[in-house]
Design an enzyme around this catalytic site. Structure first.
Site, short mmCIF file in Angstrom:
data_model
loop_
_atom_site.label_atom_id
_atom_site.label_comp_id
_atom_site.label_asym_id
_atom_site.label_seq_id
_atom_site.Cartn_x
_atom_site.Cartn_y
_atom_site.Cartn_z
N CYS A 95 0.80 -1.23 0.00
CA CYS A 95 0.00 0.00 0.00
C CYS A 95 0.83 1.28 0.00
CB CYS A 95 -0.92 0.01 1.21
SG CYS A 95 -1.98 -1.45 1.36
N HIS A 151 -2.70 6.50 4.25
CA HIS A 151 -1.62 5.52 4.49
C HIS A 151 -0.23 6.02 4.07
CE1 HIS A 151 -0.58 0.95 4.80
NE2 HIS A 151 -0.14 1.68 5.82
#
Length: 569
Positions: A95, A151
Site C-alpha cells: 500500500c 496511508h
C-alpha cells in the site's frame, strides 16, 4: 459676411458635439463590451481537464470482468472498453509504497520508504521535502480533494493530507480498519477511531455507513458543490477491497454459488465497488465534468489469495515482486483520448502519473525534482512510443536476506542476498527473496485452505536460488528461469541495480513510538508528535531516519530487530 461666419461656427460646433457624443457612446459601448467579455471569460470553462484518480486496494489482476473473472464488474468493463486498457502496467507490491510513488513520481529508494509500509505506530511519513501531485496541481489552479485511504503517515500535523496539497480530506489515515465502525487495532491496547474530516475526527459525519458507499456519497457531494468551470483534482482512494472481508448482505446474494466463503465475500466487495464507480460516473455526467475529464483507475498492488483475491495466471501475490504482486488492473477513460477502445501495451509505472497528470493539468515540472516517472499521455492516448524502457521495482536492504545469496552469486557486482527487482525492456531480474511464489488459481470452487489446495504448485526454497531472470513478454507467468542461459544479460542488469543503488537515500523505518497510542489522543488515531521549537523542521525532514531528534525525545528502549516477514496491512 457675419452671417456666413456664424453659419460656419455653428456647423463646427455641431460637428464637435456629435464627435464628442459619438466618442462618449463608443467608450460606453466598449466599456460595456469589455465588461461582457470579462463576464464571458469567467463563464468560460477551463481548458485544464478535471482529473479523477480512483485507486482501489488489493484488487487482484484477475478480479475484473475483462480479465476473465467470474466476478461481475459491468461498470469497470464498460469504462475500460470505451477507454484504454493498460495491459503492461505496474505498481508496487504494498500500500504505502504505491501511494508514495503516485504522490511524488519517485522510486522508493529516493524517498527512504523502500522497506515495508508506514505503520500507524511509527514516527514516519512521506518525507516533507518531496513535492506532491496535489501540490503541483494546486499551483496550476486546481481545487484538490481527497476521499478515502491515506496511508502515508500522520505522526505530526505536517504529514496530514491537508498539509500535503489537498484542500479537503475525508477518510482514513491507516492502512485498514472496520468498514462500518472505522476502528482499527494495531495490537493489544492500541485501538482507535480512524475516520477524519480534514485534520480532526469525523464523529459528526459518521453514520456507521459501509465505507465504499460513504466515500462515494462524499465524492458525489464534492462534485455537486464544486463549480465545473474550475479545474478539479479528485483523488478517490477506496478502502475496498482490502481485508477485513465485510460487505452489505445484498451484494452477497449474487454469489451464492461460490462455496469458498473468502472468495464469495471478496467477490461481493468487488461488485459493491463496481456499483460505487458507476454512481461516481453518473455524478460526473450529471454535474458537467464528464466532457472535460480524465479518469484513471488503478489497483495499488496485487490481490491476496488468502483473503479471496486472485492474480491467476500470474505468479505470486500481494507483498511479493512476482508479477502477481506488482502487475495491476488499470485503465484510462476520457472523452479527451485520441484513440479510444484500445489496449496500451507500453511499459507504464505508477510513478508516471505524476508527470503525466501535472503536464495534462498545465502545471510545471522543475528540473531539480529528479522524477523517476515519465509523461506517458501520448503513449496512452495516441499509441505513440513510450519513453519508459525500464522500471526499478525496488531495492530493499532491510528485508530478510536470502540464505544462499552472495556477492559471488552476483558475479561480484551485486549481493544477491538483498531483495531487489528490476525490469529492462522484455527482461526482469529478481534477487534475494522475492516472496511467496506460487501460482494460485481462483479459490472459487474450493473450500480447502491454500495449504491443502489441489494444484500443488508450491516452490521449494531449498533449491538455493537467489537470482532469477525472465523474459516477461514471452513468459508473463514466470515459469522459465533463464538466469543460467543468459549470464551476460544477468550481469548487465546487476550492474544497473548497482547503479540505482548508488542513488538510494537511507531507509526510513523508525521503531514504534508508544505515544502513538490512541488512548493518549481521545481514542483517535492522529498526530501525536510535538516538535520542539529548537528543532529546524526542514533540517529534520532531510534527516532520513530522524535519529538525532528521536533519540532525545523517546525514552523507550528500541525493540529487538527480527525478521521482517509478517503480513503487511
Amino acid at each position: 459676411m457675419l452671417c456666413t461666419l456664424w453659419l460656419l461656427l455653428h456647423m463646427l460646433f455641431v460637428h464637435v458635439a456629435r464627435t464628442r457624443c459619438h466618442q462618449q457612446m463608443s467608450w460606453e459601448n466598449w466599456n460595456g463590451h469589455s465588461q461582457n467579455n470579462r463576464e464571458n471569460e469567467l463563464d468560460k470553462p477551463s481548458t485544464q481537464p478535471h482529473i479523477i484518480f480512483i485507486l482501489v486496494d488489493d484488487q487482484g489482476f484477475r478480479d475484473v470482468g475483462y480479465h476473465g473473472s467470474e466476478i461481475k464488474t459491468p461498470t469497470l468493463d464498460r469504462l475500460a472498453a470505451e477507454g484504454v486498457k493498460l495491459e503492461n502496467y505496474y505498481v508496487q507490491p504494498l500500500c504505502s509504497p504505491s501511494r508514495s510513488q503516485l504522490m511524488t513520481g519517485r522510486y522508493q529508494i529516493h524517498t527512504g520508504l523502500q522497506h515495508s509500509i508506514i505503520r500507524a505506530t511509527q514516527p514516519n511519513c512521506l518525507p516533507l521535502e518531496n513535492v506532491t501531485l496535489p501540490q503541483k496541481l494546486k499551483a496550476a489552479g486546481y481545487d484538490t480533494h481527497m476521499v478515502g485511504k491515506w496511508h502515508l503517515g500522520f505522526y505530526k500535523r505536517g504529514c496530514m493530507p491537508t498539509q500535503r496539497g489537498f484542500d479537503t480530506f475525508f477518510g482514513s489515515l491507516l492502512g485498514s480498519g472496520d468498514y462500518y465502525s472505522h476502528y482499527k487495532c494495531e495490537g493489544a491496547g492500541m485501538c482507535g477511531y480512524d475516520l477524519h474530516e480534514g485534520e480532526e475526527a469525523a464523529w459528526e459525519q459518521d453514520r456507521g455507513l459501509y465505507s465504499t458507499l460513504m466515500y462515494t456519497q462524499k465524492a458525489v457531494s464534492i462534485l455537486e458543490n464544486h463549480d465545473p468551470r474550475r479545474p478539479l483534482f479528485l483523488y478517490m482512494a477506496y478502502q475496498a477491497v482490502h481485508s477485513p472481508l465485510q460487505v452489505p448482505e445484498r451484494y452477497l446474494e449474487r454469489y451464492k454459488s461460490i462455496p469458498n466463503i473468502y472468495r464469495r465475500k471478496y467477490a461481493a466487495m468487488v461488485s459493491c465497488l463496481d456499483e460505487a464507480v458507476h454512481n461516481l460516473t453518473l455524478a460526473l455526467k450529471r454535474y458537467g465534468y464528464y466532457d472535460n475529464m480524465v479518469l484513471v483507475y488503478s489497483s495499488d498492488n496485487g490481490g491476496q489469495p488468502l483473503v479471496g483475491g486472485s492474480n491467476w495466471p500470474l505468479r505470486g501475490s500481494k507483498a511479493t515482486y512476482w508479477e502477481g504482486g506488482i502487475r495491476a488492473v488499470g485503465f484510462v477513460h476520457s472523452p479527451l483520448l485520441v484513440k479510444k477502445r484500445t489496449k496500451c501495451r507500453a511499459l507504464i509505472h505508477i510513478t508516471d502519473w505524476f508527470p503525466t497528470l501535472v503536464t495534462l493539468g498545465e502545471g510545471t515540472l522543475d528540473e531539480d525534482m529528479n522524477l523517476d516517472g515519465y509523461d506517458v499521455w501520448e503513449s496512452i492516448s495516441e499509441g505513440r512510443r513510450c519513453p519508459r524502457q525500464d522500471i526499478l521495482h525496488n531495492i530493499d536492504p532491510m528485508y530478510v536476506k536470502a540464505k544462499n545469496g552472495s556477492w559471488k552469486a552476483g558475479y561480484g557486482l551485486w549481493n544477491t542476498a538483498i531483495r531487489a527487482a528490476l525490469r529492462v525492456g522484455h527482461w526482469k531480474l529478481l534477487t534475494g527473496n522475492p516472496g511467496y511464489s506460487d501460482w494460485v488459481p481462483p479459490q472459487t470452487f474450493s473450500n480447502q485452505m491454500l495449504t491443502k489446495r489441489w494444484h500443488n504448485e508450491r516452490v521449494n526454497w531449498d533449491r538455493g536460488k537467489s537470482v532469477w531472470l525472465f523474459n516477461i513478454t514471452a513468459d508473463p507467468y514466470e515459469r522459465s528461469d533463464l538466469s543460467q542461459r543468459y549470464p551476460v544479460i544477468v550481469k548487465k542488469m546487476l550492474m544497473r541495480l548497482a547503479q540505482y543503488n548508488r542513488t538510494a537515500v537511507p531507509v526510513r523505518y523508525p521503531a514504534k513510538d508508544l505515544r502513538s497510542n490512541p488512548q493518549y489522543n481521545g481514542g483517535v488515531w492522529g498526530p501525536w508528535y510535538e516538535e520542539e521549537k529548537a528543532v529546524d523542521s526542514e533540517e529534520e525532514g532531510v534527516n532520513g531516519l530522524l535519529t538525532n531528534h528521536l533519540a532525545k525525545t523517546r525514552p523507550w528502549k528500541k525493540t529487538k530487530k527480527g525478521k521482517v516477514r509478517r503480513m503487511a496491512d
